[in-house]
Design a protein around this motif. Structure first.
Motif, PDB file in Angstrom:
ATOM      1  N   SER A   1     -55.887  -3.466  29.251  1.00  0.00           N
ATOM      2  CA  SER A   1     -55.871  -4.506  30.590  1.00  0.00           C
ATOM      3  C   SER A   1     -55.148  -5.779  29.897  1.00  0.00           C
ATOM      4  N   PHE A   2     -53.814  -5.893  30.070  1.00  0.00           N
ATOM      5  CA  PHE A   2     -53.109  -7.049  29.855  1.00  0.00           C
ATOM      6  C   PHE A   2     -52.692  -8.203  30.956  1.00  0.00           C
ATOM      7  N   ASP A   3     -53.245  -9.468  30.465  1.00  0.00           N
ATOM      8  CA  ASP A   3     -53.171 -10.523  31.458  1.00  0.00           C
ATOM      9  C   ASP A   3     -52.027 -11.675  30.833  1.00  0.00           C
ATOM     10  N   PRO A   4     -50.829 -11.418  30.988  1.00  0.00           N
ATOM     11  CA  PRO A   4     -49.868 -12.406  30.578  1.00  0.00           C
ATOM     12  C   PRO A   4     -50.187 -13.957  30.710  1.00  0.00           C
ATOM     13  N   SER A   5     -50.945 -14.239  31.671  1.00  0.00           N
ATOM     14  CA  SER A   5     -51.497 -15.506  31.816  1.00  0.00           C
ATOM     15  C   SER A   5     -52.322 -15.868  30.912  1.00  0.00           C
ATOM     16  N   ALA A   6     -53.136 -15.346  30.190  1.00  0.00           N
ATOM     17  CA  ALA A   6     -54.067 -15.512  29.301  1.00  0.00           C
ATOM     18  C   ALA A   6     -53.484 -16.302  28.075  1.00  0.00           C
ATOM     19  N   GLY A   7     -52.350 -16.199  27.710  1.00  0.00           N
ATOM     20  CA  GLY A   7     -51.789 -16.893  26.671  1.00  0.00           C
ATOM     21  C   GLY A   7     -51.569 -16.136  25.433  1.00  0.00           C
ATOM     22  N   ARG A   8     -51.754 -14.967  25.406  1.00  0.00           N
ATOM     23  CA  ARG A   8     -51.584 -14.063  24.165  1.00  0.00           C
ATOM     24  C   ARG A   8     -50.604 -13.042  24.441  1.00  0.00           C
ATOM     25  N   SER A   9     -49.635 -12.864  23.408  1.00  0.00           N
ATOM     26  CA  SER A   9     -48.820 -11.919  23.970  1.00  0.00           C
ATOM     27  C   SER A   9     -49.259 -10.292  23.813  1.00  0.00           C
TER      28      SER A   9
ATOM     29  N   ASN B   1     -43.999   1.872  35.003  1.00  0.00           N
ATOM     30  CA  ASN B   1     -45.178   1.059  35.022  1.00  0.00           C
ATOM     31  C   ASN B   1     -45.292   0.725  33.349  1.00  0.00           C
ATOM     32  N   GLY B   2     -45.989  -0.507  33.213  1.00  0.00           N
ATOM     33  CA  GLY B   2     -46.305  -1.062  32.108  1.00  0.00           C
ATOM     34  C   GLY B   2     -46.148  -2.656  31.756  1.00  0.00           C
ATOM     35  N   VAL B   3     -46.625  -2.965  30.613  1.00  0.00           N
ATOM     36  CA  VAL B   3     -46.505  -4.371  30.169  1.00  0.00           C
ATOM     37  C   VAL B   3     -44.866  -4.485  30.031  1.00  0.00           C
ATOM     38  N   ALA B   4     -44.400  -6.053  30.899  1.00  0.00           N
ATOM     39  CA  ALA B   4     -42.915  -6.168  30.903  1.00  0.00           C
ATOM     40  C   ALA B   4     -42.127  -6.069  29.339  1.00  0.00           C
ATOM     41  N   GLN B   5     -42.832  -6.696  28.358  1.00  0.00           N
ATOM     42  CA  GLN B   5     -42.209  -6.624  27.039  1.00  0.00           C
ATOM     43  C   GLN B   5     -42.041  -5.390  26.428  1.00  0.00           C
ATOM     44  N   THR B   6     -43.204  -4.562  26.625  1.00  0.00           N
ATOM     45  CA  THR B   6     -43.008  -3.343  25.913  1.00  0.00           C
ATOM     46  C   THR B   6     -42.216  -2.270  26.658  1.00  0.00           C
TER      47      THR B   6
ATOM     48  N   GLY C   1     -44.783  -4.204  35.215  1.00  0.00           N
ATOM     49  CA  GLY C   1     -45.232  -5.418  34.848  1.00  0.00           C
ATOM     50  C   GLY C   1     -44.682  -6.685  35.035  1.00  0.00           C
ATOM     51  N   GLU C   2     -43.779  -6.509  35.763  1.00  0.00           N
ATOM     52  CA  GLU C   2     -42.976  -7.782  36.337  1.00  0.00           C
ATOM     53  C   GLU C   2     -43.228  -8.286  37.650  1.00  0.00           C
ATOM     54  N   HIS C   3     -44.256  -7.416  38.159  1.00  0.00           N
ATOM     55  CA  HIS C   3     -44.329  -7.618  39.490  1.00  0.00           C
ATOM     56  C   HIS C   3     -45.845  -7.636  39.876  1.00  0.00           C
ATOM     57  N   ALA C   4     -46.117  -8.026  41.062  1.00  0.00           N
ATOM     58  CA  ALA C   4     -47.749  -8.074  41.367  1.00  0.00           C
ATOM     59  C   ALA C   4     -48.356  -6.614  41.435  1.00  0.00           C
ATOM     60  N   GLU C   5     -47.813  -5.666  41.736  1.00  0.00           N
ATOM     61  CA  GLU C   5     -48.135  -4.423  41.747  1.00  0.00           C
ATOM     62  C   GLU C   5     -47.420  -3.357  41.169  1.00  0.00           C
ATOM     63  N   GLN C   6     -47.872  -2.128  40.713  1.00  0.00           N
ATOM     64  CA  GLN C   6     -47.522  -1.325  39.974  1.00  0.00           C
ATOM     65  C   GLN C   6     -47.392   0.082  40.829  1.00  0.00           C
ATOM     66  N   LYS C   7     -46.737   1.033  40.419  1.00  0.00           N
ATOM     67  CA  LYS C   7     -46.971   2.402  41.044  1.00  0.00           C
ATOM     68  C   LYS C   7     -48.476   2.464  40.809  1.00  0.00           C
ATOM     69  N   PRO C   8     -49.076   3.274  41.702  1.00  0.00           N
ATOM     70  CA  PRO C   8     -48.750   3.934  43.056  1.00  0.00           C
ATOM     71  C   PRO C   8     -48.315   3.153  44.192  1.00  0.00           C
ATOM     72  N   PHE C   9     -48.714   1.761  44.324  1.00  0.00           N
ATOM     73  CA  PHE C   9     -48.740   0.852  45.123  1.00  0.00           C
ATOM     74  C   PHE C   9     -47.307   0.706  45.904  1.00  0.00           C
ATOM     75  N   LEU C  10     -47.422   0.775  47.220  1.00  0.00           N
ATOM     76  CA  LEU C  10     -46.379   0.743  48.381  1.00  0.00           C
ATOM     77  C   LEU C  10     -45.316  -0.396  48.061  1.00  0.00           C
ATOM     78  N   SER C  11     -45.908  -1.293  47.656  1.00  0.00           N
ATOM     79  CA  SER C  11     -45.034  -2.523  47.590  1.00  0.00           C
ATOM     80  C   SER C  11     -43.884  -2.339  46.496  1.00  0.00           C
ATOM     81  N   ILE C  12     -44.039  -1.704  45.299  1.00  0.00           N
ATOM     82  CA  ILE C  12     -43.227  -1.726  44.565  1.00  0.00           C
ATOM     83  C   ILE C  12     -42.143  -0.368  44.885  1.00  0.00           C
ATOM     84  N   PHE C  13     -42.709   0.361  45.563  1.00  0.00           N
ATOM     85  CA  PHE C  13     -41.587   1.437  45.988  1.00  0.00           C
ATOM     86  C   PHE C  13     -40.741   0.635  47.256  1.00  0.00           C
ATOM     87  N   ALA C  14     -41.274  -0.090  47.928  1.00  0.00           N
ATOM     88  CA  ALA C  14     -40.579  -0.958  48.889  1.00  0.00           C
ATOM     89  C   ALA C  14     -39.432  -1.396  48.374  1.00  0.00           C
ATOM     90  N   LEU C  15     -39.997  -2.372  47.296  1.00  0.00           N
ATOM     91  CA  LEU C  15     -38.855  -3.153  46.310  1.00  0.00           C
ATOM     92  C   LEU C  15     -37.664  -2.509  46.247  1.00  0.00           C
TER      93      LEU C  15
END
Length: 243
Positions: free
Chosen positions: A61-69, A134-139, A160-174
């Motif tokens: 579970s990767f949190d990009p805001s935690a300060g670690r790559s 889906n996945g971490v943006a850098q990877t 990983g560049e958005h608030a929600e990933q698959k299967p959430f509707l928001s990323i499909f709507a995008l």
């Protein structure tokens, strides 16, 4: 169904267009050899370390805001796996060596096959194509770059560049908005029932196509895809049936 009903195809990346699982297996074997040679370990001990790493990767579970790559996090996976198996990590640099050998070996093997490239070129002459991974943006961006995916798609969306990933509707709507199409004008193609097929179902796409490369049965309670094929190269046959 007339030809104008289907306007766009959304593709997953890993184990749909590229053989990520196979590449990961080869990379793990190379890393196991490094561990065996460096530490003089038995195969069973090396396998235990590698199994622990794979489990940590799966549960990551990767949190990009935690300060670690993500690189730092995954070096940590190797360090913890070695320590948990041996009681210590004898060389501070060994975990880093393991990670970058695994990472670079995997990337070297991730390629779009000539047949997949030809199929995508053919399809892009008829439809809008979008890569939704889906996945971490850098990877995921590293995979996109090393495989040269950009030339085949009208748009690329990394979860990983958005608030929600698959299967959430928001990323499909995008995705639909980016392609300027409606959900019912799209087909979703991917290997994951939980993210690709469930997400396409949630979004109301015209059809979902499950890439079942292993030939295994779907788990009880899983969403049912509209079509199931063993390889993405069979997709044109499915599209012909949709018209």
């Amino acid at each position: 169904m007339d030809d104008k009903s289907l306007k766009a195809i959304l593709f997953d990346l890993d184990n749909t267009l590229i053989e990520t699982s196979r590449a990961n297996g080869v990379a793990i074997k190379k890393t196991a050899e490094l561990l065996k040679t460096t530490l003089g370990l038995e195969d069973s001990t090396v396998n235990s370390i590698c199994d622990k790493f794979k489990q940590k990767l799966f549960q990551e579970s990767f949190d990009p805001s935690a300060g670690r790559s993500i690189d730092d996090v995954r070096v940590g996976h190797w360090e913890e796996s070695i320590r948990e198996t041996l009681g210590s990590c004898s060389s501070p640099s060994l975990a880093s060596q393991c990670y970058y050998l695994w990472k670079n070996s995997r990337l070297e093997l991730l390629r779009l096959s000539p047949d997949v490239c030809a199929m995508l070129r053919q399809l892009r002459g008829k439809y809008k194509l979008l890569l939704l991974t889906n996945g971490v943006a850098q990877t995921q961006r590293e995979k996109v770059e090393t495989t040269g995916c950009e030339e085949f798609f009208d748009a690329i969306v990394v979860g990983g560049e958005h608030a929600e990933q698959k299967p959430f509707l928001s990323i499909f709507a995008l995705c639909f908005s980016m392609l300027q199409v409606e959900a019912r004008e799209c087909v979703m193609v991917g290997d994951s029932l939980d993210t690709d097929i469930q997400g396409g179902f949630n979004a109301g796409v015209l059809a979902t196509v499950w890439i079942n490369g292993t030939g295994g049965a779907a788990a009880d309670g899983s969403v049912k895809p509209d079509y199931t094929i063993p390889t993405v190269l069979d997709l044109p046959d499915i599209l012909a049936r949709l018209h």
